[in-house]
Motif scaffolding. Structure first.
Motif, short mmCIF file in Angstrom:
data_model
loop_
_atom_site.label_atom_id
_atom_site.label_comp_id
_atom_site.label_asym_id
_atom_site.label_seq_id
_atom_site.Cartn_x
_atom_site.Cartn_y
_atom_site.Cartn_z
N MET A 1 0.97 -1.22 -0.05
CA MET A 1 -0.02 0.10 0.21
C MET A 1 0.99 1.11 -0.05
N PRO A 2 0.60 2.21 -0.80
CA PRO A 2 1.44 3.30 -0.74
C PRO A 2 1.33 4.39 0.33
N CYS A 3 2.23 4.89 0.94
CA CYS A 3 2.10 5.72 2.06
C CYS A 3 1.39 6.99 1.84
N GLN A 4 0.55 7.65 2.66
CA GLN A 4 -0.16 8.66 2.33
C GLN A 4 0.11 9.82 3.18
N LYS A 5 1.30 9.55 4.27
CA LYS A 5 1.47 10.50 5.04
C LYS A 5 2.41 11.64 4.60
N ASP A 6 2.31 12.69 5.29
CA ASP A 6 3.16 13.87 4.83
C ASP A 6 4.29 13.94 5.51
N ARG A 26 8.88 -2.72 -4.59
CA ARG A 26 8.52 -1.10 -4.39
C ARG A 26 9.67 -0.68 -3.16
N HIS A 27 9.69 0.69 -3.47
CA HIS A 27 10.59 1.26 -2.49
C HIS A 27 9.77 1.22 -1.07
N LYS A 28 10.42 1.20 0.03
CA LYS A 28 9.90 1.31 1.34
C LYS A 28 9.94 2.91 1.81
N CYS A 29 8.86 3.14 2.75
CA CYS A 29 8.81 4.56 2.97
C CYS A 29 9.69 4.81 4.06
N ALA A 30 10.83 5.66 3.68
CA ALA A 30 11.89 6.10 4.65
C ALA A 30 11.40 7.02 5.57
N GLY A 31 10.27 7.71 5.41
CA GLY A 31 9.79 8.57 6.19
C GLY A 31 9.12 7.88 7.50
N CYS A 32 8.47 6.75 7.00
CA CYS A 32 7.64 5.95 7.91
C CYS A 32 8.75 5.24 8.77
N ALA A 33 9.86 4.59 8.01
CA ALA A 33 10.94 4.12 8.99
C ALA A 33 11.54 5.04 9.80
N TYR A 34 11.76 6.14 9.58
CA TYR A 34 12.60 7.23 10.64
C TYR A 34 11.60 7.46 11.95
N GLU A 35 10.24 7.63 11.37
CA GLU A 35 9.40 7.80 12.47
C GLU A 35 9.27 6.58 13.50
N ASN A 49 13.45 -6.21 15.28
CA ASN A 49 13.77 -7.09 14.31
C ASN A 49 13.57 -6.20 13.02
N ILE A 50 14.59 -5.57 12.68
CA ILE A 50 14.56 -4.87 11.55
C ILE A 50 13.94 -5.35 10.14
N GLU A 51 14.21 -6.72 9.84
CA GLU A 51 13.41 -7.28 8.83
C GLU A 51 12.08 -7.33 8.97
N LYS A 52 11.30 -7.36 10.02
CA LYS A 52 9.84 -7.16 10.26
C LYS A 52 9.37 -6.03 10.10
N CYS A 53 10.36 -4.99 10.60
CA CYS A 53 10.14 -3.47 10.58
C CYS A 53 9.99 -3.14 9.02
N MET A 54 10.82 -3.42 8.21
CA MET A 54 10.79 -3.27 6.80
C MET A 54 9.76 -3.74 6.13
N GLN A 55 9.37 -4.94 6.37
CA GLN A 55 8.11 -5.72 5.43
C GLN A 55 7.14 -4.75 5.76
N ASP A 56 6.62 -4.56 7.01
CA ASP A 56 5.53 -3.86 7.74
C ASP A 56 5.49 -2.37 7.05
N LEU A 57 6.20 -1.72 6.33
CA LEU A 57 6.56 -0.42 6.10
C LEU A 57 5.60 -0.36 5.02
N ASP A 58 4.79 0.84 4.67
CA ASP A 58 4.22 1.39 3.32
C ASP A 58 5.23 1.44 2.21
N ASP A 59 4.66 1.47 1.22
CA ASP A 59 5.69 1.58 -0.01
C ASP A 59 5.61 3.12 -0.38
#
Length: 87
Positions: A1-6, A26-35, A49-59
């Motif tokens: 799902m694409p990230c809709q956050k500003d 797809r690229h994972k959202c670096a903004g969501c990852a930072y937050e 678990n960084i792998e789990k974190c990355m999988q759960d991020l929006d595109d």
């Protein structure tokens, strides 16, 4: 799902990150990852678990987070969250 956050409030932070993409697809959202990293750092979370974190991020395909490394964004957010938790 694409990230809709500003993520414009952290654009200057994201602009300093390396380009990168999580594995393939797809690229994972670096903004969501930072937050997420920032919140985990504030909580001083020890087991991540960084792998789990990355999988759960929006595109993400747009904005200041486009083509930025989500792993690097998470690590920087975590570091900044730790620093903020010590204040």
């Amino acid at each position: 799902m694409p990230c809709q956050k500003d993520h414009s409030n952290i654009a200057s932070i994201l602009n300093g990150l390396s380009e990168g993409q999580y594995k393939s697809g797809r690229h994972k959202c670096a903004g969501c990852a930072y937050e997420l990293g920032y919140q985990d750092g504030l909580k001083r979370k020890e087991n991540v678990n960084i792998e789990k974190c990355m999988q759960d991020l929006d595109d993400s395909q747009a904005g200041p987070q486009r083509h930025k490394s989500a792993q690097e964004a998470y690590a920087l957010g975590y570091k900044n969250g730790l620093a903020a938790s010590k204040r």
